[in-house]
Enzyme design. Structure first.
Site, PDB file in Angstrom:
ATOM      1  N   ASP A 142     -10.556  29.356  -7.421  1.00 28.64           N
ATOM      2  CA  ASP A 142     -10.099  28.530  -6.937  1.00 28.64           C
ATOM      3  C   ASP A 142      -8.948  29.930  -6.277  1.00 28.64           C
ATOM      4  OD1 ASP A 142     -11.606  26.345  -7.213  1.00 28.64           O
ATOM      5  OD2 ASP A 142      -9.637  25.327  -7.858  1.00 28.64           O
ATOM      6  N   GLU A 166     -13.532  20.687   0.988  1.00 33.39           N
ATOM      7  CA  GLU A 166     -12.304  21.519   1.370  1.00 33.39           C
ATOM      8  C   GLU A 166     -11.734  22.157   0.764  1.00 33.39           C
ATOM      9  OE1 GLU A 166     -13.744  20.743  -3.494  1.00 33.39           O
ATOM     10  OE2 GLU A 166     -14.922  23.086  -3.256  1.00 33.39           O
TER      11      GLU A 166
END
Length: 350
Positions: free
Chosen positions: A37, A233
């Site tokens: 991420d 997401e």
């Protein structure tokens, strides 16, 4: 604990940097350690990369791995950046993003208990620091009462100076033909630590390729089993040509279907359209035999301040680490497209 160095010695890293400088190229991954991420902040000519640590801690006992660089390619481990909040032992910490506003650095992230689907869910939080490297101190909860699972906060300042927060949250209904799963939402920020509570849906799952898992039983929702559970997401906003592009990652991050797509709107609050996204991710996708699971990205400018790069993670061959990668973004007549994912030598960012 997630190990950011992945066993690479300082000598090995220096040798790699020297070889790249001589060749004037880089090859993904640009950092061969665990770094899921990734978000990169460019501040005063230096790059700060923030990565997920999950339930682990960095070597200095903090949360979120921090790397620094002067060129987007040669990265140095700078330890951790978030001081562990009180009563957070055993909690998961995911997807940090940092912005600088009026002399303060604000870090947005989610915190929750256990793995995805745990009964305690996930909530958005914000922490602050006077320095980009931290340490950051948690100062506020950005609660979304309508959702038990809220992750991947992305703050965005529009051209009029107003701030907005994009994030991902769960939806369990099938209204208007949408499919249950994690979708994308936007809300105004009253200030840097308070949501207006006027959220609007940006995009929810409508296509087969975004399925996370079939016949998924969710403890978070009274052990209900969903025939299909979808995932959108990692939202990230870019304004280009007078329109707002909300980039996101879709599908199961363990599968070859995972990648980056986008939806577009004329207004920051929408409505957004993902026309053309029916068959799979158009911006960044897997390359069979070479790259798996590229996604959860951020955008950043190269040292020349002009060339736009996607910073993303992708699995190593053994699928034991999600590693830091970069590639150019091109704005084409068909829409935004990543020049990648690449796995062969590329020109160094200028």
């Amino acid at each position: 604990m997630l190990q950011a160095t992945a066993g690479l010695s300082a000598l090995a890293l220096a040798s790699q940097a020297a070889a790249r400088a001589a060749a004037r190229t880089y090859t993904n991954p640009v950092y061969a350690g665990q770094f899921p991420d990734p978000f990169v902040l460019r501040h005063q000519g230096r790059y700060y990369a923030f990565g997920t640590t999950g339930t682990g801690r960095t070597r200095d006992g903090r949360i979120f791995t921090l790397l620094t660089s002067s060129n987007l390619v040669d990265w140095k481990d700078a330890g951790g950046c978030l001081a562990p909040p009180a009563a957070a032992e055993g909690a998961d910490f995911w997807a940090p993003e940092v912005v600088f506003h009026k002399g303060t650095f604000y870090m947005y992230y989610s915190m929750g208990g256990g793995a995805i689907g745990a009964t305690v869910g996930h909530r958005l939080h914000v922490a602050t620091s006077k320095k980009p490297e931290g340490p950051y101190q948690q100062v506020a909860l950005l609660d979304v009462p309508a959702s038990k699972f809220t992750i991947d906060a992305h703050p965005y300042q529009d051209t009029d100076g107003k701030w907005y927060l994009f994030y991902a949250r769960d939806f369990i209904d099938t209204d208007n033909g949408y499919r249950p799963g994690t979708g994308l939402v936007v809300d105004r920020l009253l200030d840097m630590t308070r949501l207006a509570g006027e959220s609007r849906t940006v995009m929810r799952a409508r296509h087969d390729w975004t399925v996370f898992e079939k016949n998924r039983t969710m403890p978070l929702y009274d052990n209900k089993t969903f025939p299909e559970w979808h995932t959108l997401e990692g939202p990230f906003i870019r304004r280009h040509g007078g329109k707002y592009y909300c980039f996101y990652s879709g599908a199961n991050f363990l599968t070859p279907r995972y990648g980056v797509d986008y939806c577009v709107a004329s207004s920051i609050m929408g409505p957004y359209s993902d026309a053309g996204a029916e068959k799979g991710p158009r911006v960044l996708g897997a390359v069979a035999g070479h790259v798996r699971g590229p996604g959860h990205h951020s955008h950043v400018l190269s040292p020349d301040g002009k060339t736009e790069y996607l910073v993303y993670h992708a699995w190593n061959t053994a699928m034991t680490e999600r590693q830091l990668c970069i590639d150019k973004l091109a704005w084409t007549a068909q829409g935004p497209r990543c020049v990648g994912p690449t796995y062969t030598p590329q020109p160094l960012p200028s």
